[in-house]
Design an enzyme around this catalytic site. Structure first.
Site, PDB file in Angstrom:
ATOM      1  NE  ARG A  29      -2.572  -2.562   2.779  1.00  0.00           N
ATOM      2  CZ  ARG A  29      -2.880  -2.842   4.039  1.00  0.00           C
ATOM      3  NH1 ARG A  29      -3.539  -1.972   4.764  1.00  0.00           N
ATOM      4  NH2 ARG A  29      -2.519  -3.984   4.572  1.00  0.00           N
ATOM      5  CD  GLU A  78      -3.236  -5.066  14.227  1.00  0.00           C
ATOM      6  OE1 GLU A  78      -3.123  -4.516  13.119  1.00  0.00           O
ATOM      7  OE2 GLU A  78      -4.204  -4.890  14.980  1.00  0.00           O
TER       8      GLU A  78
HETATM    9  O1  LIG Z   1       2.896  -1.182  11.847  1.00  0.00           O
HETATM   10  P1  LIG Z   1       2.810  -2.627  11.502  1.00  0.00           P
HETATM   11  O2  LIG Z   1       2.282  -3.467  12.640  1.00  0.00           O
HETATM   12  O3  LIG Z   1       4.110  -3.174  10.998  1.00  0.00           O
HETATM   13  O4  LIG Z   1       1.726  -2.816  10.347  1.00  0.00           O
HETATM   14  C1  LIG Z   1       1.602  -1.939   9.258  1.00  0.00           C
HETATM   15  C2  LIG Z   1       1.781  -2.646   7.941  1.00  0.00           C
HETATM   16  O5  LIG Z   1       0.762  -3.633   7.758  1.00  0.00           O
HETATM   17  C3  LIG Z   1       0.133  -3.431   6.497  1.00  0.00           C
HETATM   18  O6  LIG Z   1       0.753  -4.104   5.460  1.00  0.00           O
HETATM   19  P2  LIG Z   1       0.705  -5.689   5.318  1.00  0.00           P
HETATM   20  O7  LIG Z   1       1.898  -6.279   5.987  1.00  0.00           O
HETATM   21  O8  LIG Z   1      -0.626  -6.191   5.732  1.00  0.00           O
HETATM   22  O9  LIG Z   1       0.990  -5.910   3.794  1.00  0.00           O
HETATM   23  P3  LIG Z   1       0.191  -5.533   2.463  1.00  0.00           P
HETATM   24  O10 LIG Z   1       0.252  -4.025   2.314  1.00  0.00           O
HETATM   25  O11 LIG Z   1       1.004  -6.219   1.430  1.00  0.00           O
HETATM   26  O12 LIG Z   1      -1.207  -6.041   2.579  1.00  0.00           O
HETATM   27  C4  LIG Z   1       0.270  -1.948   6.265  1.00  0.00           C
HETATM   28  O13 LIG Z   1       0.113  -1.604   4.904  1.00  0.00           O
HETATM   29  C5  LIG Z   1       1.636  -1.676   6.797  1.00  0.00           C
HETATM   30  O14 LIG Z   1       2.643  -1.918   5.830  1.00  0.00           O
HETATM   31  N1  LIG Z   2      -5.635  -2.911  11.397  1.00  0.00           N
HETATM   32  C1  LIG Z   2      -5.019  -2.853  10.214  1.00  0.00           C
HETATM   33  N2  LIG Z   2      -5.666  -2.423   9.106  1.00  0.00           N
HETATM   34  C2  LIG Z   2      -5.019  -2.369   7.904  1.00  0.00           C
HETATM   35  N3  LIG Z   2      -3.746  -2.720   7.740  1.00  0.00           N
HETATM   36  C3  LIG Z   2      -3.077  -3.138   8.816  1.00  0.00           C
HETATM   37  N4  LIG Z   2      -1.801  -3.533   8.980  1.00  0.00           N
HETATM   38  C4  LIG Z   2      -1.618  -3.864  10.264  1.00  0.00           C
HETATM   39  N5  LIG Z   2      -2.749  -3.689  10.972  1.00  0.00           N
HETATM   40  C5  LIG Z   2      -3.667  -3.227  10.085  1.00  0.00           C
END
Ligand SMILES: O=P(O)(O)OC[C@H]1O[C@H](OP(=O)(O)OP(=O)(O)O)[C@H](O)[C@@H]1O
Ligand SMILES: Nc1ncnc2[nH]cnc12
Length: 238
Positions: free
Chosen positions: A121, A158
């Site tokens: 993202r 998370e």
């Molecule tokens: O602060 P944190 O606990 O590290 O979480 C935040 C991260 O989690 C989500 O990505 P995700 O790992 O779900 O990957 P994606 O964007 O590929 O779905 C979000 O876009 C951040 O990159």
């Molecule tokens: N609650 C949440 N919503 C969307 N992206 C996430 N990445 C980690 N936690 C998330």
């Protein structure tokens, strides 16, 4: 690069929670000031308590629209997670532009040589910001996506663990870098990105995210780098 650090979160101010996200807008005046949080995170064995906000700061009316355009999906991708979905915001070009513009207004003229976007993202917002401020864009990718020589950092999410990789040579030592993602939860992903870039010699100026999850903000582990957040997440479905 360093150990993960505990951190001190110093927000500019608290803000109202009208639709769940903490945002600005007209109603902000009565209850709070800033719609965005500039979160200073310090290395710290002895971490002081967050400093109280200074005087109220001006509220940006665009933040309410940004907040309203983010959907919270309960129990995705697993039970207990309140997932912040930015795709409705992307369907509204004016709101999408507002979000990019706010970041551009902040980072233009700061001699930032590179914007590093975190897969996936961070790839949505990072390139637009990079182009507008005249910086190069560096994708920080999940494993086995980049074809060249890479350096890697693993991290805890998370809802799982993951790894970020960057091409060797993408950054020159001393270059000023902004890291962009959609959301900060635990800060583990941003922390890995900071470590990766600093190992390559980058000067990480700041991390910028649309959304911050307030329940984690006292536990960010970001190696002393500030995080700039536009809105705080609500914890319930709209
Ligand atoms: O602060 P944190 O606990 O590290 O979480 C935040 C991260 O989690 C989500 O990505 P995700 O790992 O779900 O990957 P994606 O964007 O590929 O779905 C979000 O876009 C951040 O990159
Ligand atoms: N609650 C949440 N919503 C969307 N992206 C996430 N990445 C980690 N936690 C998330």
């Amino acid at each position: 690069m360093g150990e993960e650090a505990n951190c001190n979160v110093a927000m500019e101010s608290a803000a109202p929670k009208e639709n769940g996200h903490t945002t600005g807008g007209a109603a902000a005046e009565a209850k709070a000031a800033a719609a965005w949080a500039e979160i200073a995170v310090t290395d710290a064995a002895a971490v002081p308590k967050p400093t109280p906000p200074p005087a109220a700061v001006a509220v940006d009316p665009r933040l309410q629209g940004i907040s309203d355009a983010i959907r919270v999906v309960p129990h995705f991708p697993k039970q207990g997670i309140m997932f912040n979905d930015i795709t409705p915001l992307l369907l509204r070009p004016g709101v999408f532009k507002d979000a990019v513009d706010i970041f551009v207004e902040r980072y233009r003229g700061m001699a930032i040589a590179a914007v590093a976007g975190i897969e996936a993202r961070g790839f949505i917002f990072g390139p637009a910001i990079a182009l507008a401020i005249g910086a190069k864009f560096i994708p920080l990718r999940k494993p086995k996506k980049l074809p060249g020589e890479v350096i890697s950092e693993t991290y805890v999410l998370e809802y799982g663990t993951d790894c970020l990789q960057m091409h060797v040579g993408a950054i020159e030592p001393g270059e000023r870098v902004l890291i962009v993602d959609d959301l900060v939860a635990t800060g583990g992903t941003l922390c890995a990105a900071i470590r990766l870039l600093e190992r390559a010699g980058a000067d990480v100026v700041e991390c910028a995210c649309l959304i911050g999850l307030p329940k984690f903000k006292d536990f960010y582990k970001l190696n002393g780098k500030p995080v700039y957040v536009l809105v705080e997440s609500r914890e319930y479905e709209k």
